[in-house]
Motif scaffolding. Structure first.
Motif, short mmCIF file in Angstrom:
data_model
loop_
_atom_site.label_atom_id
_atom_site.label_comp_id
_atom_site.label_asym_id
_atom_site.label_seq_id
_atom_site.Cartn_x
_atom_site.Cartn_y
_atom_site.Cartn_z
N MET A 1 0.86 -1.20 0.00
CA MET A 1 0.00 0.00 0.00
C MET A 1 0.89 1.24 0.00
O MET A 1 2.02 1.21 0.45
CB MET A 1 -0.91 -0.01 1.23
N SER A 2 0.36 2.34 -0.48
CA SER A 2 1.14 3.56 -0.59
C SER A 2 0.21 4.76 -0.49
O SER A 2 -1.00 4.62 -0.48
CB SER A 2 1.87 3.58 -1.94
N ILE A 3 0.81 5.95 -0.40
CA ILE A 3 0.02 7.17 -0.46
C ILE A 3 0.37 7.93 -1.75
O ILE A 3 1.45 7.79 -2.30
CB ILE A 3 0.26 8.07 0.77
N LEU A 4 -0.57 8.70 -2.22
CA LEU A 4 -0.42 9.61 -3.35
C LEU A 4 -0.26 8.92 -4.70
O LEU A 4 -0.94 9.28 -5.66
CB LEU A 4 0.75 10.58 -3.12
N VAL A 5 0.67 7.96 -4.82
CA VAL A 5 0.89 7.33 -6.13
C VAL A 5 1.03 5.82 -5.97
O VAL A 5 1.47 5.32 -4.94
CB VAL A 5 2.16 7.88 -6.82
N ASN A 6 0.62 5.09 -7.01
CA ASN A 6 0.79 3.64 -7.05
C ASN A 6 0.88 3.19 -8.51
O ASN A 6 0.94 4.03 -9.42
CB ASN A 6 -0.36 2.93 -6.31
N LYS A 7 0.88 1.89 -8.73
CA LYS A 7 1.08 1.37 -10.09
C LYS A 7 -0.04 1.76 -11.05
O LYS A 7 0.14 1.71 -12.28
CB LYS A 7 1.21 -0.15 -10.05
N ASN A 8 -1.19 2.17 -10.52
CA ASN A 8 -2.31 2.54 -11.38
C ASN A 8 -2.39 4.04 -11.67
O ASN A 8 -3.25 4.48 -12.45
CB ASN A 8 -3.62 2.09 -10.73
N THR A 9 -1.52 4.83 -11.05
CA THR A 9 -1.55 6.28 -11.24
C THR A 9 -1.19 6.64 -12.68
O THR A 9 -0.14 6.24 -13.20
CB THR A 9 -0.56 6.97 -10.27
N LYS A 10 -2.06 7.41 -13.31
CA LYS A 10 -1.84 7.84 -14.70
C LYS A 10 -1.21 9.23 -14.69
O LYS A 10 -1.79 10.19 -14.18
CB LYS A 10 -3.17 7.83 -15.46
N VAL A 11 -0.02 9.33 -15.27
CA VAL A 11 0.81 10.51 -15.10
C VAL A 11 0.96 11.31 -16.40
O VAL A 11 1.14 10.74 -17.49
CB VAL A 11 2.21 10.10 -14.58
N LEU A 12 0.90 12.63 -16.25
CA LEU A 12 1.18 13.58 -17.33
C LEU A 12 2.52 14.25 -17.03
O LEU A 12 2.79 14.62 -15.89
CB LEU A 12 0.07 14.64 -17.38
N VAL A 13 3.35 14.43 -18.06
CA VAL A 13 4.62 15.14 -17.90
C VAL A 13 4.52 16.47 -18.64
O VAL A 13 4.41 16.51 -19.87
CB VAL A 13 5.81 14.33 -18.46
N GLN A 14 4.57 17.57 -17.88
CA GLN A 14 4.57 18.90 -18.48
C GLN A 14 6.03 19.31 -18.70
O GLN A 14 6.83 19.31 -17.77
CB GLN A 14 3.85 19.91 -17.58
N GLY A 15 6.36 19.65 -19.96
CA GLY A 15 7.75 19.92 -20.30
C GLY A 15 8.47 18.66 -20.74
O GLY A 15 9.68 18.54 -20.58
N ILE A 16 7.75 17.75 -21.33
CA ILE A 16 8.28 16.42 -21.65
C ILE A 16 9.34 16.44 -22.75
O ILE A 16 10.20 15.56 -22.80
CB ILE A 16 7.13 15.46 -22.04
N THR A 17 9.32 17.44 -23.63
CA THR A 17 10.26 17.43 -24.76
C THR A 17 11.57 18.15 -24.46
O THR A 17 12.50 18.12 -25.27
CB THR A 17 9.63 18.07 -26.01
N GLY A 18 11.67 18.79 -23.30
CA GLY A 18 12.92 19.43 -22.92
C GLY A 18 13.98 18.40 -22.56
O GLY A 18 13.69 17.22 -22.37
#
Length: 289
Positions: A1-18
């Protein structure tokens, strides 16, 4: 178990091409992070490691379910990027960027406080639930899955302490780098509450530092509300009054925010405060027995 994030968390990266965003995206993917999209204005239609890139957070949200965003953007645009993520109802926003102007942080925090989002940072190494998800720049080889939560105001110490725990066969549920700026998006109490309600986190290691009153405030919460043991270490005990020691938040004024004050408050609240990092594993093992 965890807080805030786990294996199902869907993530966006802002600034991904830098340069940094692209490199850290690869490391996050290698750690198992479920990155579903990226945002860089003017780069829509391109891909980074197979991840689709959009011009705006709004467009990314229209095409993907997104739980969290991590920002690798210049300090000059950090405020507008954080607010853009919050406006699009992203629940967890992690701002890695250093040197964000304090007034910009105050503006973004004011907006966040009126939204349903949680902001970690700025100047944070990020968050990791070992073996499940990493958001940010934390080096995965220093962490192992387990039941000890770690929360740190110092980015470097967040993974140094975790490495010491891992070397002693003590795994971590989640490690959260708070961010070291004078104004932060969240505070120690916010994260302690999450650990307190996580049934699989058995103990919390709190890494504080001189400056501000977060640890004193946290001590009051621990005394009155916390139902799990807490071990603490306070960095910067030799910092003189009025002297900035590396971090914008690590300033002691007239004794306020001193190591002595923090240690006194935490100790009186039942927290076991250690003098050296290497003492942490032995204390944790005793408290978990």
């Amino acid at each position: 178990m965890s807080i805030l994030v786990n294996k199902n968390t869907k993530v966006l990266v802002q600034g991904i091409t830098g340069k940094i965003g692209r490199a850290q995206t690869k490391y996050m993917l290698d750690a198992g992070t479920n990155i579903v999209a990226g945002v860089t204005p003017g780069k829509e239609g391109t891909k980074v490691y197979g991840i689709p890139v959009y011009d705006t957070v709004k467009e990314a949200k229209e095409n993907h379910d997104i739980d969290a965003s991590v920002l690798f953007v210049p300090a000059s645009i950090a405020r507008e990027c954080v607010i853009e993520a919050a406006k699009n109802k992203i629940k967890l926003i992690t701002l890695i960027t250093e040197h964000t102007p304090v007034h910009d942080v105050m503006e973004m925090k004011s907006y966040i406080d009126k939204s349903d989002s949680l902001l970690i940072g700025p100047t944070t190494p990020g968050i990791i639930s070992p073996g499940e998800c990493k958001i940010g720049i934390l080096p995965t080889n220093m962490f192992t899955p387990g039941s000890v939560g770690v929360i740190s105001r110092s980015g470097t110490l967040s993974y140094e302490v975790s490495a010491i725990l891992s070397d002693n066969n003590i795994g971590q549920s989640t490690v959260v780098g708070m961010g070291a700026d004078l104004v932060a998006g969240t505070n120690l109490i916010d994260i302690l509450k999450l650990f307190n309600s996580d049934k699989n986190t058995k103990l919390v290691v709190l890494i504080g530092e001189v400056g501000g009153s977060q640890e004193e405030d946290a001590a009051e919460y621990i005394k009155n509300e916390m139902n799990k043991p807490v071990v603490a270490y306070i960095a910067g005990g030799s910092a003189p009054d009025g002297k900035r020691m590396g971090h914008a938040g690590a300033i002691v004024e007239g004794g306020k925010g001193s190591a002595e004050s923090k240690i006194s408050h935490l100790t009186s609240s039942g927290v076991k405060v250690v003098s050296f990092l290497f003492e942490i594993p032995e204390v944790v093992k005793k408290l978990l027995q």
